[in-house]
Design a protein around this motif. Structure first.
Motif, mmCIF file in Angstrom:
data_model
loop_
_atom_site.group_PDB
_atom_site.id
_atom_site.type_symbol
_atom_site.label_atom_id
_atom_site.label_comp_id
_atom_site.label_asym_id
_atom_site.label_seq_id
_atom_site.Cartn_x
_atom_site.Cartn_y
_atom_site.Cartn_z
ATOM 1 N N SER A 19 0.830 -1.195 0.000
ATOM 2 C CA SER A 19 0.000 0.000 0.000
ATOM 3 C C SER A 19 0.872 1.256 0.000
ATOM 4 C CB SER A 19 -0.927 -0.020 1.217
ATOM 5 O OG SER A 19 -1.768 -1.152 1.117
ATOM 6 N N ILE A 20 0.214 2.386 -0.164
ATOM 7 C CA ILE A 20 0.915 3.669 -0.244
ATOM 8 C C ILE A 20 1.855 3.860 0.965
ATOM 9 C CG2 ILE A 20 -1.178 4.775 0.726
ATOM 10 C CD1 ILE A 20 -0.275 7.347 -0.703
ATOM 11 N N GLY A 47 6.845 1.264 1.529
ATOM 12 C CA GLY A 47 8.268 1.024 1.265
ATOM 13 C C GLY A 47 8.564 0.250 -0.009
ATOM 14 N N SER A 97 9.251 1.430 -3.158
ATOM 15 C CA SER A 97 10.385 1.967 -3.935
ATOM 16 C C SER A 97 11.700 1.652 -3.239
ATOM 17 C CB SER A 97 10.261 3.481 -4.097
ATOM 18 O OG SER A 97 8.990 3.802 -4.564
ATOM 19 N N THR A 98 11.723 1.809 -1.915
ATOM 20 C CA THR A 98 12.946 1.534 -1.157
ATOM 21 C C THR A 98 13.317 0.059 -1.292
ATOM 22 O OG1 THR A 98 12.241 3.238 0.399
ATOM 23 C CG2 THR A 98 13.981 1.750 1.146
ATOM 24 N N ARG A 141 5.002 8.072 7.992
ATOM 25 C CA ARG A 141 5.966 8.221 6.893
ATOM 26 C C ARG A 141 5.370 9.017 5.745
ATOM 27 N NH1 ARG A 141 8.616 2.204 6.362
ATOM 28 N NH2 ARG A 141 10.030 2.334 8.141
ATOM 29 N N ARG A 161 6.448 13.057 4.405
ATOM 30 C CA ARG A 161 6.909 13.492 3.072
ATOM 31 C C ARG A 161 6.397 14.895 2.767
ATOM 32 N NH1 ARG A 161 6.219 7.811 -0.148
ATOM 33 N NH2 ARG A 161 4.048 8.370 -0.298
ATOM 34 N N ASP A 202 10.552 -2.225 8.569
ATOM 35 C CA ASP A 202 10.752 -1.420 9.784
ATOM 36 C C ASP A 202 12.117 -0.743 9.809
ATOM 37 O OD1 ASP A 202 11.894 -3.927 10.023
ATOM 38 O OD2 ASP A 202 11.160 -4.318 12.046
ATOM 39 N N THR A 203 13.154 -1.479 9.401
ATOM 40 C CA THR A 203 14.480 -0.845 9.260
ATOM 41 C C THR A 203 15.060 -1.293 7.924
ATOM 42 O OG1 THR A 203 15.785 -2.670 10.159
ATOM 43 C CG2 THR A 203 14.888 -1.076 11.767
ATOM 44 N N LEU A 204 16.049 -0.516 7.461
ATOM 45 C CA LEU A 204 16.663 -0.831 6.174
ATOM 46 C C LEU A 204 17.422 -2.159 6.247
ATOM 47 C CD1 LEU A 204 16.335 0.845 3.706
ATOM 48 C CD2 LEU A 204 18.515 1.973 4.188
HETATM 49 N N1 LIG Z 1 13.102 -0.616 5.349
HETATM 50 C C1 LIG Z 1 12.904 0.652 5.700
HETATM 51 N N2 LIG Z 1 13.410 1.146 6.859
HETATM 52 C C2 LIG Z 1 13.209 2.434 7.223
HETATM 53 N N3 LIG Z 1 12.493 3.332 6.493
HETATM 54 C C3 LIG Z 1 11.942 2.905 5.343
HETATM 55 C C4 LIG Z 1 12.123 1.548 4.878
HETATM 56 N N4 LIG Z 1 11.457 1.416 3.697
HETATM 57 C C5 LIG Z 1 10.895 2.619 3.438
HETATM 58 N N5 LIG Z 1 11.191 3.512 4.403
HETATM 59 C C6 LIG Z 1 10.737 4.922 4.457
HETATM 60 O O1 LIG Z 1 9.315 4.949 4.283
HETATM 61 C C7 LIG Z 1 8.926 5.990 3.400
HETATM 62 C C8 LIG Z 1 8.115 5.414 2.229
HETATM 63 O O2 LIG Z 1 8.955 4.552 1.466
HETATM 64 P P1 LIG Z 1 8.815 4.383 -0.109
HETATM 65 O O3 LIG Z 1 8.840 5.706 -0.794
HETATM 66 O O4 LIG Z 1 9.800 3.344 -0.512
HETATM 67 O O5 LIG Z 1 7.337 3.799 -0.165
HETATM 68 P P2 LIG Z 1 6.394 3.424 -1.420
HETATM 69 O O6 LIG Z 1 5.625 2.232 -0.976
HETATM 70 O O7 LIG Z 1 7.187 3.320 -2.651
HETATM 71 O O8 LIG Z 1 5.449 4.690 -1.450
HETATM 72 P P3 LIG Z 1 4.284 5.079 -2.543
HETATM 73 O O9 LIG Z 1 3.294 3.951 -2.552
HETATM 74 O O10 LIG Z 1 3.688 6.321 -1.953
HETATM 75 O O11 LIG Z 1 4.967 5.304 -3.840
HETATM 76 C C9 LIG Z 1 10.207 6.695 2.972
HETATM 77 O O12 LIG Z 1 10.370 7.833 3.767
HETATM 78 C C10 LIG Z 1 11.304 5.675 3.259
HETATM 79 O O13 LIG Z 1 12.522 6.280 3.597
#
Ligand SMILES: Nc1ncnc2c1ncn2[C@@H]1O[C@H](COP(=O)(O)OP(=O)(O)OP(=O)(O)O)[C@@H](O)[C@H]1O
Ligand SMILES: CC(C)(COP(=O)(O)OP(=O)(O)OC[C@H]1O[C@@H](n2cnc3c(N)ncnc32)[C@H](O)[C@@H]1O)[C@@H](O)C(=O)NCCC(=O)NCCS
Length: 197
Positions: free
Chosen positions: A10-11, A14, A16-17, A138, A142, A174-176
């Motif tokens: 979901s939105i 995480g 993209s990360t 989170r 943004r 939760d963490t990278l």
């Molecule tokens: N494993 C992680 N540990 C810590 N912070 C994280 C982790 N993954 C994501 N984040 C943080 O969570 C936020 C959202 O992450 P990201 O942009 O990857 O989400 P997304 O699912 O792609 O979002 P969207 O659906 O809105 O495009 C960012 O600020 C990112 O730094």
């Protein structure tokens, strides 16, 4: 042989990360939202079909997201018609990427993977997830969305619990470091399956 992974969530969960973590392990990554941005840009394949259906939505040779949102607000059938134009073009973009990729593992980052039945075209589905309060914090951190806009989008998406139940693997973001560990395990599993194939 190529192993196809469908990555969803979901939105703000995480995606993209996590997609970048897969890329770090040597996977080729295709991003559905980025494909839509290319299709809407000047010269993009969606511009002319969109001009035919929504003349007011093409501004300076590009599809305007603000104009599309205005069209959607004014007419409940507009999103369906937009999807009818965009989704086949997104599918073409995805197929071209898959055909050209040379990596052993291809990751398809698709926000609406389960909503669109995309799980049928991949070998493994992965859902990213964190508790709802962290997700909310989170997204709001943004600074690109109000709380109302966030809730509206979340309400339109399949609930996180349903996505987790449908997915073959869940990555907790939760963490990278924790996310990287889980991604490495999935990549190792995929490479084992490729060896056996
Ligand atoms: N494993 C992680 N540990 C810590 N912070 C994280 C982790 N993954 C994501 N984040 C943080 O969570 C936020 C959202 O992450 P990201 O942009 O990857 O989400 P997304 O699912 O792609 O979002 P969207 O659906 O809105 O495009 C960012 O600020 C990112 O730094
Ligand atoms: C409606 C539009 C104009 C809104 O643009 P905007 O830049 O404000 O938002 P963005 O594209 O970043 O999407 C915001 C969130 O809504 C989700 N979302 C986008 N389109 C859809 C949809 N058709 N159904 C459900 N959720 C959607 C996205 O996954 C994202 O989480 C735009 O999303 C669009 O043109 N959508 C139609 C194309 C589509 O279906 N894209 C989804 C990926 S293939």
């Amino acid at each position: 042989m190529t192993f196809l992974i469908g990555l969803t969530g979901s939105i703000g969960m995480g995606k993209s990360t996590t997609a970048k973590l897969f890329a770090d392990e040597g996977c080729a990554v295709w991003d559905a939202d980025a494909a839509v941005h290319r299709l809407y840009a000047p010269g993009g394949a969606a511009v002319e079909p969109m001009r035919a259906a929504f003349p007011q939505a093409v501004i300076d040779g590009a599809v305007s997201r603000d104009a599309l949102k205005a069209a959607i607000s004014a007419d409940r059938t507009a999103l369906r018609r937009i999807e009818t134009i965009v989704h086949p073009l997104v599918a073409d973009d995805r197929q071209a990427f898959i055909a050209a990729a040379t990596a052993d593992i291809i990751v398809l980052d698709i926000p609406l993977l389960f909503e669109g039945g995309g799980q049928r075209m991949v070998d493994l589905t992965v859902c990213v997830s964190v508790p709802a309060e962290i997700q909310r914090d989170r997204v709001l951190a943004r600074g690109t969305m109000t709380e109302d806009q966030f809730e509206m989008i979340r309400a339109k998406q399949m609930p996180d619990a349903e996505k987790r139940a449908l997915a073959d693997r869940v990555v907790i973001t939760d963490t990278l470091d924790h996310a990287r560990q889980q991604v490495r395990a999935i990549v190792a599993e995929a490479r084992e399956k490729l060896k056996d194939a």
